[in-house]
Design a protein around this motif. Structure first.
Motif, PDB file in Angstrom:
ATOM      1  N   VAL A  24      13.755 -11.719  20.419  1.00  0.00           N
ATOM      2  CA  VAL A  24      14.668 -12.608  21.148  1.00  0.00           C
ATOM      3  C   VAL A  24      14.859 -12.142  22.585  1.00  0.00           C
ATOM      4  N   SER A  25      14.921 -10.823  22.777  1.00  0.00           N
ATOM      5  CA  SER A  25      15.103 -10.292  24.130  1.00  0.00           C
ATOM      6  C   SER A  25      13.937 -10.655  25.027  1.00  0.00           C
ATOM      7  N   CYS A  26      12.744 -10.694  24.474  1.00  0.00           N
ATOM      8  CA  CYS A  26      11.568 -11.062  25.275  1.00  0.00           C
ATOM      9  C   CYS A  26      11.663 -12.496  25.810  1.00  0.00           C
ATOM     10  N   ILE A  27      12.437 -13.345  25.108  1.00  0.00           N
ATOM     11  CA  ILE A  27      12.592 -14.737  25.540  1.00  0.00           C
ATOM     12  C   ILE A  27      13.858 -14.934  26.364  1.00  0.00           C
ATOM     13  N   VAL A  28      14.964 -14.364  25.853  1.00  0.00           N
ATOM     14  CA  VAL A  28      16.272 -14.640  26.462  1.00  0.00           C
ATOM     15  C   VAL A  28      16.440 -13.947  27.809  1.00  0.00           C
ATOM     16  N   LEU A  29      16.087 -12.673  27.910  1.00  0.00           N
ATOM     17  CA  LEU A  29      16.367 -11.924  29.132  1.00  0.00           C
ATOM     18  C   LEU A  29      15.632 -12.485  30.361  1.00  0.00           C
ATOM     19  N   PRO A  30      14.327 -12.806  30.318  1.00  0.00           N
ATOM     20  CA  PRO A  30      13.699 -13.403  31.510  1.00  0.00           C
ATOM     21  C   PRO A  30      14.310 -14.758  31.877  1.00  0.00           C
ATOM     22  N   MET A  31      14.554 -15.587  30.818  1.00  0.00           N
ATOM     23  CA  MET A  31      15.180 -16.878  31.115  1.00  0.00           C
ATOM     24  C   MET A  31      16.596 -16.699  31.657  1.00  0.00           C
ATOM     25  N   GLY A  32      17.332 -15.737  31.108  1.00  0.00           N
ATOM     26  CA  GLY A  32      18.672 -15.461  31.621  1.00  0.00           C
ATOM     27  C   GLY A  32      18.638 -14.966  33.059  1.00  0.00           C
ATOM     28  N   GLY A  33      17.626 -14.184  33.395  1.00  0.00           N
ATOM     29  CA  GLY A  33      17.486 -13.722  34.777  1.00  0.00           C
ATOM     30  C   GLY A  33      17.264 -14.883  35.739  1.00  0.00           C
ATOM     31  N   LEU A  34      16.395 -15.810  35.340  1.00  0.00           N
ATOM     32  CA  LEU A  34      16.170 -16.987  36.190  1.00  0.00           C
ATOM     33  C   LEU A  34      17.437 -17.828  36.304  1.00  0.00           C
ATOM     34  N   ALA A  35      18.153 -18.018  35.186  1.00  0.00           N
ATOM     35  CA  ALA A  35      19.392 -18.803  35.229  1.00  0.00           C
ATOM     36  C   ALA A  35      20.428 -18.120  36.117  1.00  0.00           C
ATOM     37  N   LEU A  36      20.524 -16.788  36.007  1.00  0.00           N
ATOM     38  CA  LEU A  36      21.467 -16.047  36.840  1.00  0.00           C
ATOM     39  C   LEU A  36      21.116 -16.173  38.313  1.00  0.00           C
ATOM     40  N   SER A  37      19.824 -16.134  38.619  1.00  0.00           N
ATOM     41  CA  SER A  37      19.422 -16.286  40.025  1.00  0.00           C
ATOM     42  C   SER A  37      19.806 -17.671  40.551  1.00  0.00           C
ATOM     43  N   GLY A  38      19.677 -18.712  39.712  1.00  0.00           N
ATOM     44  CA  GLY A  38      20.084 -20.050  40.130  1.00  0.00           C
ATOM     45  C   GLY A  38      21.577 -20.156  40.369  1.00  0.00           C
ATOM     46  N   ILE A  39      22.366 -19.539  39.472  1.00  0.00           N
ATOM     47  CA  ILE A  39      23.829 -19.579  39.635  1.00  0.00           C
ATOM     48  C   ILE A  39      24.256 -18.847  40.898  1.00  0.00           C
ATOM     49  N   LEU A  40      23.683 -17.647  41.094  1.00  0.00           N
ATOM     50  CA  LEU A  40      24.026 -16.881  42.291  1.00  0.00           C
ATOM     51  C   LEU A  40      23.594 -17.624  43.563  1.00  0.00           C
ATOM     52  N   TYR A  41      22.418 -18.212  43.504  1.00  0.00           N
ATOM     53  CA  TYR A  41      21.914 -18.944  44.672  1.00  0.00           C
ATOM     54  C   TYR A  41      22.844 -20.111  45.024  1.00  0.00           C
ATOM     55  N   TYR A  42      23.316 -20.824  44.014  1.00  0.00           N
ATOM     56  CA  TYR A  42      24.225 -21.947  44.270  1.00  0.00           C
ATOM     57  C   TYR A  42      25.546 -21.467  44.853  1.00  0.00           C
ATOM     58  N   ARG A  43      26.112 -20.406  44.238  1.00  0.00           N
ATOM     59  CA  ARG A  43      27.425 -19.945  44.688  1.00  0.00           C
ATOM     60  C   ARG A  43      27.354 -19.301  46.067  1.00  0.00           C
ATOM     61  N   ILE A  44      26.257 -18.609  46.352  1.00  0.00           N
ATOM     62  CA  ILE A  44      26.157 -17.897  47.627  1.00  0.00           C
ATOM     63  C   ILE A  44      25.732 -18.826  48.762  1.00  0.00           C
ATOM     64  N   LYS A  45      24.751 -19.698  48.510  1.00  0.00           N
ATOM     65  CA  LYS A  45      24.146 -20.473  49.604  1.00  0.00           C
ATOM     66  C   LYS A  45      24.493 -21.954  49.599  1.00  0.00           C
ATOM     67  N   LEU A  46      24.812 -22.531  48.458  1.00  0.00           N
ATOM     68  CA  LEU A  46      24.937 -23.988  48.392  1.00  0.00           C
ATOM     69  C   LEU A  46      26.363 -24.490  48.230  1.00  0.00           C
ATOM     70  N   LYS A  47      27.187 -23.772  47.512  1.00  0.00           N
ATOM     71  CA  LYS A  47      28.497 -24.304  47.122  1.00  0.00           C
ATOM     72  C   LYS A  47      29.378 -24.646  48.320  1.00  0.00           C
ATOM     73  N   GLN A  48      29.583 -23.699  49.218  1.00  0.00           N
ATOM     74  CA  GLN A  48      30.481 -23.935  50.358  1.00  0.00           C
ATOM     75  C   GLN A  48      29.948 -24.998  51.327  1.00  0.00           C
ATOM     76  N   PRO A  49      28.651 -24.935  51.724  1.00  0.00           N
ATOM     77  CA  PRO A  49      28.160 -25.989  52.624  1.00  0.00           C
ATOM     78  C   PRO A  49      28.212 -27.384  52.012  1.00  0.00           C
ATOM     79  N   ILE A  50      27.862 -27.505  50.725  1.00  0.00           N
ATOM     80  CA  ILE A  50      27.894 -28.823  50.088  1.00  0.00           C
ATOM     81  C   ILE A  50      29.329 -29.332  50.004  1.00  0.00           C
ATOM     82  N   ALA A  51      30.262 -28.444  49.643  1.00  0.00           N
ATOM     83  CA  ALA A  51      31.669 -28.858  49.587  1.00  0.00           C
ATOM     84  C   ALA A  51      32.170 -29.289  50.962  1.00  0.00           C
ATOM     85  N   ALA A  52      31.774 -28.541  52.003  1.00  0.00           N
ATOM     86  CA  ALA A  52      32.197 -28.907  53.360  1.00  0.00           C
ATOM     87  C   ALA A  52      31.601 -30.248  53.775  1.00  0.00           C
TER      88      ALA A  52
END
Length: 397
Positions: A72-100
């Motif tokens: 399960v770790s071989c499947i979940v951890l890489p996918m979780g890493g990609l999902a985490l990168s998307g969440i961080l990318y949205y919160r860091i780079k997209l959330k404030q400009p889009i809201a503004a």
């Protein structure tokens, strides 16, 4: 950091973190499974065999769970890493400009342009927010200009309608006299005079409407040319008055040459009419504006004119001892001073100029506003009236 580079850095970092966690999971699982017996047979060096201890049912269950965790770790951890990168990318780079941007769009839809668009970064979205704020400023500027033009047009129409009532009333009275057969030569002269006055009103209104439609065409112009043109214009309009013309002779700038000369002719004509002996003309560059200052040694502007600014179709009175009505009526409408009433002593004899509509300073003010400048009227102690016209320029050298 650019959006693309940020996304690659976050994705790579999160995937690398997921792989490290995966390695850690495998190490922990292998460490736990190594403490349990494996069972089976061990072959010694002399060829003999030994039966190893088999894991118990409980231990076997734990080993199975550890195997499932590894899969399960071989499947979940890489996918979780990609999902985490998307969440961080949205919160860091997209959330404030889009809201503004959404907030700005909502406020503009509600006709609210008086706000500031925050710029949170220098990336593409930050540049987009800055461009959006520039668009908002241009919309606000355009709306204010349209509102100003509408207000000026309303004032102009109100003044025009108000000043037409008197000649129309007089004409109606004269028509009644004609119908009753009581008209004389004076009645005919009065009708002719007031008919001419209405014609002049209409012509003044038409000239103002034409001024509103005049486009501003900036082109490169030398300071020497402006200086020489001011001198020639002043010599023609001032006659025998003493002249003083100062200003820069070097360099160039971008402005509408025709609008500048029209304003200069109007203001110099005003000063020439009311100056006693001297006119001072000063041309000056200040920041991104060209300032044209014209001062005369006449009686000065009235306080009401300085406080409220030039108005079309204003009532004008002049000192009867200095200016004759016939002389005033012969002066062109676009280039005469609106009033000197406020600076005259009480009890001075006055004559009202029915042929003057106060359009000289008013038209000059309109042209200055079209050139992103202003027209300021003031009285200088020891001199007289001073008109300062400013024009937005783009200096080249």
């Amino acid at each position: 950091m650019e959006l693309k580079k940020t996304f690659l850095v976050l994705s790579g970092s999160c995937v690398l973190l997921a792989l490290l966690l995966l390695v850690l999971v495998f190490m922990v699982c292998n460490s736990i499974s190594s403490t349990f017996p494996n069972g089976g047979i061990a072959i010694l060096s002399d060829g003999s065999t030994i039966k190893l201890e088999a894991p118990t049912a409980f231990q076997q269950g734990i080993l199975s769970v550890l195997g499932i965790i590894q899969v399960v770790s071989c499947i979940v951890l890489p996918m979780g890493g990609l999902a985490l990168s998307g969440i961080l990318y949205y919160r860091i780079k997209l959330k404030q400009p889009i809201a503004a941007l959404w907030d700005g769009i909502t406020r503009i839809q509600n006709h609210d342009l008086d706000f500031f668009m925050p710029v949170h970064s220098d990336d593409e979205l930050g540049q987009l927010c800055a461009a959006f704020d520039t668009m908002r400023e241009e919309l606000l500027k355009t709306n204010r200009e349209l509102w100003r033009q509408a207000e000026e047009r309303r004032r102009l129409n109100a003044a025009f309608s108000h000043d037409l009532r008197n000649p129309i009333t007089v004409l109606k009275g004269n028509v009644k006299l004609l119908r009753q057969g009581m008209a004389d030569e004076q009645t005919i002269d009065r009708m002719e005079s007031y008919t001419l006055r209405i014609e002049q009103y209409v012509e003044a209104m038409s000239s103002i409407q034409r001024l509103e439609q005049v486009p501003v065409r900036r082109k490169e112009c030398s300071c020497f040319l402006l200086h020489s043109e001011l001198e020639e214009t002043a010599k023609i309009l001032a006659g025998t008055l003493e002249l003083s013309v100062s200003g820069p002779d070097n360099g160039t700038m971008e402005l509408d040459y025709g609008l500048f000369l029209t304003v200069a002719e109007n203001l110099i004509g005003n000063a020439a009419r009311f100056a006693k002996s001297k006119i001072m003309i000063c041309l000056e560059r200040k920041d991104s504006f060209l300032l044209l200052s014209i001062t005369d040694d006449g009686p000065g502007y009235p306080v009401e004119l300085i406080r409220n600014g030039p108005k079309p179709f204003g009532k004008v009175k002049y000192p009867a001892s200095d200016y004759e009505v016939s002389d005033l009526c012969s002066v062109p409408q676009m280039g005469v001073q609106d009033s000197v009433l406020g600076s005259l002593p009480a009890g001075t004899g006055m004559k009202e100029d029915s042929g003057h509509f106060g359009m000289g300073l008013y038209s000059s003010q309109m042209l200055c506003l079209k050139h992103e400048g202003t027209l300021t009227l003031e009285n200088r102690k020891g001199y007289g009236a001073t008109a300062i016209a400013s024009f937005k320029i783009h200096r080249e050298s």
